[in-house]
Design a protein around this motif. Structure first.
Motif, PDB file in Angstrom:
ATOM      1  N   LYS A 395      37.098  45.799  43.520  1.00 25.61           N
ATOM      2  CA  LYS A 395      38.198  46.746  43.335  1.00 25.61           C
ATOM      3  C   LYS A 395      38.538  47.441  44.647  1.00 25.61           C
ATOM      4  O   LYS A 395      39.724  47.618  44.986  1.00 25.61           O
ATOM      5  CB  LYS A 395      37.803  47.769  42.276  1.00 25.61           C
ATOM      6  CG  LYS A 395      38.907  48.772  41.963  1.00 25.61           C
ATOM      7  CD  LYS A 395      38.467  49.753  40.889  1.00 25.61           C
ATOM      8  CE  LYS A 395      39.547  50.782  40.602  1.00 25.61           C
ATOM      9  NZ  LYS A 395      39.117  51.772  39.563  1.00 25.61           N
ATOM     10  N   ALA A 396      37.504  47.831  45.414  1.00 22.74           N
ATOM     11  CA  ALA A 396      37.746  48.509  46.694  1.00 22.74           C
ATOM     12  C   ALA A 396      38.449  47.581  47.685  1.00 22.74           C
ATOM     13  O   ALA A 396      39.279  48.030  48.485  1.00 22.74           O
ATOM     14  CB  ALA A 396      36.427  49.009  47.275  1.00 22.74           C
ATOM     15  N   ALA A 397      38.129  46.272  47.624  1.00 18.70           N
ATOM     16  CA  ALA A 397      38.732  45.313  48.552  1.00 18.70           C
ATOM     17  C   ALA A 397      40.058  44.766  48.048  1.00 18.70           C
ATOM     18  O   ALA A 397      40.767  44.078  48.805  1.00 18.70           O
ATOM     19  CB  ALA A 397      37.764  44.158  48.798  1.00 18.70           C
ATOM     20  N   GLY A 398      40.403  45.030  46.796  1.00 17.51           N
ATOM     21  CA  GLY A 398      41.638  44.504  46.230  1.00 17.51           C
ATOM     22  C   GLY A 398      41.577  43.004  46.017  1.00 17.51           C
ATOM     23  O   GLY A 398      42.586  42.309  46.192  1.00 17.51           O
ATOM     24  N   LEU A 399      40.427  42.479  45.618  1.00 17.83           N
ATOM     25  CA  LEU A 399      40.235  41.042  45.448  1.00 17.83           C
ATOM     26  C   LEU A 399      39.703  40.744  44.053  1.00 17.83           C
ATOM     27  O   LEU A 399      39.320  41.643  43.292  1.00 17.83           O
ATOM     28  CB  LEU A 399      39.238  40.513  46.500  1.00 17.83           C
ATOM     29  CG  LEU A 399      39.629  40.672  47.976  1.00 17.83           C
ATOM     30  CD1 LEU A 399      38.470  40.282  48.868  1.00 17.83           C
ATOM     31  CD2 LEU A 399      40.860  39.836  48.311  1.00 17.83           C
ATOM     32  N   LYS A 400      39.680  39.447  43.742  1.00 17.22           N
ATOM     33  CA  LYS A 400      39.076  38.958  42.509  1.00 17.22           C
ATOM     34  C   LYS A 400      37.894  38.066  42.859  1.00 17.22           C
ATOM     35  O   LYS A 400      37.789  37.582  43.991  1.00 17.22           O
ATOM     36  CB  LYS A 400      40.104  38.185  41.686  1.00 17.22           C
ATOM     37  CG  LYS A 400      41.291  39.022  41.231  1.00 17.22           C
ATOM     38  CD  LYS A 400      42.276  38.178  40.433  1.00 17.22           C
ATOM     39  CE  LYS A 400      43.472  39.012  39.983  1.00 17.22           C
ATOM     40  NZ  LYS A 400      44.460  38.197  39.220  1.00 17.22           N
ATOM     41  N   ILE A 401      37.026  37.837  41.894  1.00 16.21           N
ATOM     42  CA  ILE A 401      35.845  37.014  42.161  1.00 16.21           C
ATOM     43  C   ILE A 401      36.233  35.602  42.567  1.00 16.21           C
ATOM     44  O   ILE A 401      35.496  34.925  43.310  1.00 16.21           O
ATOM     45  CB  ILE A 401      34.919  36.994  40.912  1.00 16.21           C
ATOM     46  CG1 ILE A 401      33.553  36.419  41.273  1.00 16.21           C
ATOM     47  CG2 ILE A 401      35.569  36.248  39.770  1.00 16.21           C
ATOM     48  CD1 ILE A 401      32.760  37.232  42.245  1.00 16.21           C
ATOM     49  N   ALA A 402      37.401  35.135  42.114  1.00 17.86           N
ATOM     50  CA  ALA A 402      37.860  33.785  42.495  1.00 17.86           C
ATOM     51  C   ALA A 402      38.195  33.699  43.980  1.00 17.86           C
ATOM     52  O   ALA A 402      38.187  32.603  44.554  1.00 17.86           O
ATOM     53  CB  ALA A 402      39.066  33.396  41.650  1.00 17.86           C
ATOM     54  N   ASP A 403      38.497  34.850  44.609  1.00 16.53           N
ATOM     55  CA  ASP A 403      38.831  34.847  46.037  1.00 16.53           C
ATOM     56  C   ASP A 403      37.599  34.721  46.916  1.00 16.53           C
ATOM     57  O   ASP A 403      37.716  34.462  48.116  1.00 16.53           O
ATOM     58  CB  ASP A 403      39.579  36.137  46.404  1.00 16.53           C
ATOM     59  CG  ASP A 403      40.877  36.285  45.623  1.00 16.53           C
ATOM     60  OD1 ASP A 403      41.526  35.253  45.360  1.00 16.53           O
ATOM     61  OD2 ASP A 403      41.242  37.434  45.281  1.00 16.53           O
ATOM     62  N   ILE A 404      36.430  34.932  46.349  1.00 13.00           N
ATOM     63  CA  ILE A 404      35.185  34.927  47.125  1.00 13.00           C
ATOM     64  C   ILE A 404      34.715  33.490  47.339  1.00 13.00           C
ATOM     65  O   ILE A 404      34.647  32.691  46.400  1.00 13.00           O
ATOM     66  CB  ILE A 404      34.096  35.746  46.405  1.00 13.00           C
ATOM     67  CG1 ILE A 404      34.575  37.180  46.166  1.00 13.00           C
ATOM     68  CG2 ILE A 404      32.798  35.737  47.193  1.00 13.00           C
ATOM     69  CD1 ILE A 404      34.929  37.928  47.417  1.00 13.00           C
ATOM     70  N   ASP A 405      34.395  33.166  48.589  1.00 14.10           N
ATOM     71  CA  ASP A 405      33.922  31.820  48.915  1.00 14.10           C
ATOM     72  C   ASP A 405      32.473  31.597  48.505  1.00 14.10           C
ATOM     73  O   ASP A 405      32.106  30.502  48.094  1.00 14.10           O
ATOM     74  CB  ASP A 405      34.068  31.565  50.424  1.00 14.10           C
ATOM     75  CG  ASP A 405      35.533  31.544  50.847  1.00 14.10           C
ATOM     76  OD1 ASP A 405      36.349  30.960  50.108  1.00 14.10           O
ATOM     77  OD2 ASP A 405      35.853  32.113  51.906  1.00 14.10           O
ATOM     78  N   SER A 406      31.631  32.617  48.649  1.00 15.87           N
ATOM     79  CA  SER A 406      30.233  32.476  48.246  1.00 15.87           C
ATOM     80  C   SER A 406      29.617  33.850  48.064  1.00 15.87           C
ATOM     81  O   SER A 406      30.135  34.856  48.544  1.00 15.87           O
ATOM     82  CB  SER A 406      29.426  31.691  49.298  1.00 15.87           C
ATOM     83  OG  SER A 406      29.201  32.473  50.454  1.00 15.87           O
ATOM     84  N   VAL A 407      28.486  33.865  47.347  1.00 18.47           N
ATOM     85  CA  VAL A 407      27.695  35.079  47.146  1.00 18.47           C
ATOM     86  C   VAL A 407      26.366  34.892  47.874  1.00 18.47           C
ATOM     87  O   VAL A 407      25.590  33.983  47.560  1.00 18.47           O
ATOM     88  CB  VAL A 407      27.450  35.357  45.643  1.00 18.47           C
ATOM     89  CG1 VAL A 407      26.537  36.572  45.462  1.00 18.47           C
ATOM     90  CG2 VAL A 407      28.769  35.566  44.920  1.00 18.47           C
TER      91      VAL A 407
END
Length: 1036
Positions: A395-407
């Motif tokens: 939420k702070a970054a304005g992104l969704k989990i789908a935008d993340i390349d890896s954890v």
């Protein structure tokens, strides 16, 4: 370069001195090592960077890669310590091991209390977990302190910062052991959770300063992991259209959980005027956290379940034992917490585990069994909380989990099966990466950043951008109304500045706060600092009166910055501006400068007219000047009276002036200098006490070990042979008394007393050991001495013989010289042919000079002084030995020797040195270049006829031994060839097939230097073979 006519002033001696001081101090600083520290709740980890030691983990004294975050004071037997005395301190696992015995004097996991008020929830939770510890408010402050009954009155309270400083000093000692004692370690980068407030960051900085560190940066855990992730990698270059990579770092440790979203990208930047370089960039886009979701919370579940099972035992029920009694019992609680940690870790790899407690409470034994399934049921609510930090960061970054390349997972608790399962559910199994060291990635990232900030190291250029995680604002009063303005957001980067504008004519102030949201979502404004202007009123008055500023144009500005080191808001400057009307003067700046230097304006710089000479122009100008000088006063008055001719109207001008101000820390207030010095002095006294204790313990250990060795000596035959019976009896008596004293009074004795006891025993034993060792070494030393004497005796005849040979050769040479001087010299003929004075150009032919046979000489190697030196050396040594050997024969084995072995070895060395000196002289004489023997030249008779050249050649061919080495080298040099490497030998008369001497080489006209050398070698070889054949014929 300075303009013509102007010279730079030479720097003063003081300036040069200060410059040198700065140079040497900066050089010394550049040579220092840097440290990265991962400040964990349960464990410390540190990594060192030093020239020759790149990114090395600092090991504990037990060679472990991490240190438990704990410090303990070992209580003394009896009452409290005297004033100024300090107890023994233990760190890490040694401190944790004392928790069950001394639960009230072991201070673990104090990170959770940094910068926290004593009435907050964090302090309450800590009290529940460690009930034996006495927690109170720090005197004069709202922060947490611990009280210990070990110390004397007035010294019982220790702040959390002091205890953390002790642990950091212990880390520093371990780092110095790795880097070397002479290495200075000051600069440090420390990791902190992203949720750390201003108060907590300030507390960490104070603890580091007390430990002797200079904080180069406080970096968030997630960013530290990201730096370590980026170190071996390259990312898409955004200048070339590359797409940045987005990764989420999930860190779950002992005390908390956090999620940090990072953007990785490469960027080409200018590196000088022509070339470009690629810089890797890491930026924190957002962070989320759960302050109470960690290993400690999961351990609490297991502890509560164990207490529940224990109080349900029939024996516990009959003793009326309740859960509350067990929790507040220090030793029982310490045992349960320690075992709960082990159980949780075992269940990460196994499906069930057991634990046994002997006499857990009121002498009741307890056996506990836990399966992974039961454990996951207990932790079901905690598993659901794993989503919270991740969603908050997105939420702070304005992104969704789908935008993340890896954890990227980090922290020991991420190995828990249900945590891994929850992460896979949130992000997908394919995105969960274990491509960093989950235990050490943060500390390596911190150390890498420390090296990058230091001028001593050149590392891969990684530009990182951190955030402070909270909103900040200011509150002030304007026109009798309260104002509230936001100045920084949670994603504002470190180092960002904000110019705050005010419209104040007089002194004003404002409060800067940090907005903190708790787990329930409630926000509070935590004060950070108070700003108050100092001289605004006087500055405004001056600007109105002097500069003519308009009252309605005033604005005040205060620049606030998030510190690039700690992320804490700070005021950097303040100023006031206004607008004033000023007269605009005709003419430019250059005209004014020309008038200033007497060059005149444009009218005075007209070109010469046709037919006008420079002298006429000069006289005309001087005339005008003289006229103008007469009326200078009147023209000046006229200029003042007619401003319309000099001024071109009015214009508006912005005027700026700095103002003074004061800033006072709020919330976690700054320690007064006197209080900070008191804490530093107490920590230094603690360190001095530790050093003295270690020195005393070392002497005690030496004393105890010496008593055991001395008892063994009493059974040693050689020791008995070298000691008298009364000496051994005295030694045995004193050893028995010393052993009893060690166990009775030794542990509490002073170092001076222990040293005196040790010396008393050594004074008895050491002389006997010396006699024993001397007796054992004496035969070998005597044998070596005799061999040295014999060696020197064998050299003396050789020296004598050489001196005699030289003397004989010198005598013969003198006789030959006297005979030659007595023989008559031939008189030259008056009818000599003038052409006979001409010499042959061929240097390879022999000289026409008649030479007598050379006077035989013998090289001088030794002198009579050398012979006397050898004789004196051997005489002194043998006399010394015979006298002392005679004394030694009269002594008993139990008496001290007449001479020491080292003295005999010194005499042996003197003899061997004398032999070596003679040998070196001989080697130098043989290796020295042999001088050309001197010849006595006879007067050269002049030939009587024109055939003198032929007779001279015939005489040379018949009498000469051939050209010398020197003559042949000159001949080659004259021919333009190098004679290096060619060694000519005197092989006697070398003739060709007709019997004539060979004086030329049979070579072609275009022969090279290699051909000439090869030809010479061939001829010399043939001559040598010919000479050997003639020698064989003569022998037959």
């Amino acid at each position: 370069m300075a303009p013509p006519g102007r010279r730079r002033e030479s720097p003063s001696p003081l300036t040069v001195f200060l410059g040198l001081v700065f140079l040497f101090s900066s050089t010394a600083s550049a040579a220092s090592a840097v440290l990265g520290i991962d400040l964990g709740t349960e464990y410390f980890k540190a990594a060192l960077v030093k020239p020759g030691i790149p990114l090395e983990i600092v090991l504990t004294k037990d060679s472990k890669r991490k240190e438990a975050s704990a410090v303990a004071f070992k209580p003394t037997k009896g009452s409290a310590l005297a004033a100024g005395a300090f107890p023994e301190r233990f760190y890490g696992s040694d401190a944790v091991a004392l928790a069950s015995r001394f639960p009230g004097d072991v201070y673990p996991n104090i990170k959770a209390l940094l910068g926290v008020r004593s009435d907050k929830d964090a302090a309450k939770v800590y009290r529940e977990r460690y009930p034996a510890l006495d927690i109170s408010s720090t005197e004069g402050r709202d922060t947490v302190s611990f009280n210990s009954a070990i110390f004397a009155a007035g010294q019982t309270s220790f702040s959390v910062e002091e205890l953390l400083a002790m642990e950091l000093k212990n880390v520093k000692r371990n780092a110095k052991a790795l880097a070397g004692k002479d290495t200075d370690i000051k600069d440090v980068v420390i990791t902190v959770p992203p949720f750390y407030t201003v108060d907590e960051r300030r507390a960490v900085e104070v603890a580091a300063k007390l430990a002797g560190f200079k904080v180069s940066s406080l970096i968030s855990d997630g960013l530290a992991v990201g730096i370590n992730y980026a170190t071996p990698r390259k990312f898409p270059i955004v200048n070339d259209g590359g797409k940045p990579e987005l990764h989420l770092v999930f860190d779950m440790g002992a005390g908390s959980s956090s999620a940090t979203i990072l953007r990785f990208q490469g960027r080409k930047v200018k590196d000088g005027r022509k070339s470009n370089k690629t810089v890797e960039e890491i930026e924190v886009l957002g962070a989320g956290w759960d302050k109470t979701l960690g290993g400690d919370a999961l351990n609490t579940l297991i502890v509560d379940d164990m207490i529940k099972a224990f109080v349900a035992l029939p024996s516990a029920k009959s003793a009326s034992i309740t859960a509350e009694k067990v929790k507040i019992h220090g030793r029982a609680s310490s045992k349960l917490w320690k075992e709960a940690e082990k159980l949780r870790q075992v269940l990460s790899a196994n499906t069930q585990t057991t634990a046994f407690f002997e006499g857990l409470y009121d002498d009741i034994d307890f056996r506990y069994k836990l399966t992974r399934a039961d454990y996951e049921k207990l932790a079901a609510d905690y598993a659901a909380r794993v989503d919270g930090p991740i969603n908050q960061a997105l939420k702070a970054a304005g992104l969704k989990i789908a935008d993340i390349d890896s954890v990227i997972v980090h922290g020991g608790v991420t190995r828990t099966p249900f945590v891994q399962s929850r992460l896979e559910t949130i992000a997908g199994k394919s995105k969960i990466k274990s491509n960093v060291n989950s235990d050490e990635a943060a500390v390596f990232g911190a150390a890498f950043k420390a090296a990058g900030l230091s001028p001593s190291f050149r590392v891969k250029e990684i530009k990182d951008t951190d955030t402070q995680g909270y909103s900040h604002g200011i509150e002030y009063v304007f026109n009798l109304k309260s104002r509230d303005e936001k100045i920084f957001t949670p994603t504002t980067n470190f180092g960002a500045t904000q110019d705050l504008a005010f419209q104040m004519m007089g002194e004003f102030e404002f409060d800067l706060y940090q907005e903190i949201t708790d787990a329930s979502g409630k926000s509070t404004k935590a004060p950070v600092l108070n700003f108050k202007s100092g001289n605004l009123t006087s500055v405004v008055t001056k600007m109105i009166d002097t500069d003519g500023c308009d009252r309605d144009s005033f604005n005040n500005f205060v620049q606030v910055r998030l510190s690039p080191v700690t992320g804490i808001p700070e005021v950097t400057s303040a100023w006031v501006t206004c607008v004033a009307e000023v007269e605009e003067v005709k003419g430019g700046v250059m005209d004014g400068v020309k008038n200033l230097f007497g060059m005149g304006g444009k009218k005075d710089q007209e070109p010469l007219k046709d037919g006008e000479s420079s002298s006429e122009s000069s006289s005309s100008t001087s005339s005008k000047t003289s006229k103008s000088s007469k009326s200078s006063k009147s023209s000046s008055t006229a200029a003042e009276a007619e401003p319309s001719e000099a001024a071109g109207g009015k214009k508006k001008k912005d005027i700026k002036s700095a103002i003074t101000f004061t800033v006072v820390q709020k919330g976690y207030e700054k320690h007064p200098r006197k209080e900070f010095k008191r804490m530093q002095d107490r920590l230094a006294a603690f360190d001095a006490s530790d050093r003295a204790r270690h020195a005393r313990e070392e002497v005690l250990n030496n004393l105890e070990a010496f008593t055991y060795r001395a008892r063994d000596y009493l059974d040693d035959e050689s020791f008995i042979a070298s000691s008298a019976a009364d000496i051994r009896a005295t030694l045995e008596k004193k050893l028995s008394a010393a052993s009893d004293w060690i166990y009775a009074e030794g542990p509490n004795a002073l170092e001076e007393v222990l040293s005196a006891k040790l010396k008393e025993l050594k004074d008895i034993v050491d002389p006997v050991l010396n006699r024993k060792n001397e007796a054992a070494k004496r035969p070998g030393a005597v044998k070596a001495f005799q061999e040295a004497v014999n060696g020197l005796k064998s050299v003396i005849p050789m020296v004598k013989e050489q001196i005699e040979v030289v003397a004989s050769a010198s005598s013969k040479a003198a006789e030959e010289a006297s005979k030659s001087s007595a023989s008559p010299s031939p008189t030259p003929s008056e009818s000599a042919d003038p052409l006979a004075e001409l010499e042959d150009d061929d240097l390879l032919k022999s000289s026409a000079t008649e030479a007598a046979d050379p006077i035989p000489t013998e090289p001088t190697i030794y002198t009579p002084e050398d012979l006397k030196f050898l004789e004196d050396t051997i005489s002194k040594s043998t006399t010394w030995f015979e006298e002392n050997q005679e004394k030694q024969k009269k002594l008993k084995d139990t008496e001290d020797p007449a001479f020491a072995i080292k003295d005999l070895e010194e005499q042996t060395k003197n003899l061997n040195d004398a032999v070596m000196t003679m040998m070196m002289k001989k080697m130098k004489a043989f290796n020295a270049p042999k001088a050309k023997p001197k010849t006595k030249s006879k007067p050269k008779p002049k030939p009587k006829n024109k055939d003198s050249k032929k007779s001279k050649a015939d005489k040379t061919n018949g009498d000469s031994k051939g050209p010398s080495q020197e003559e042949l080298e000159q001949a080659l040099k004259k021919a333009g060839l190098k004679g290096d490497g060619i060694k000519f030998q005197n092989l006697g008369d070398v003739k060709d097939k007709d019997g004539n001497p060979l004086v030329k080489l049979d070579l072609k006209e275009d022969a090279s230097e290699e051909d000439i050398k090869e030809k010479i070698d061939h001829i010399l070889k043939e001559a040598q073979e010919q000479k050997e054949k003639e020698k064989e014929k003569d022998e037959l």
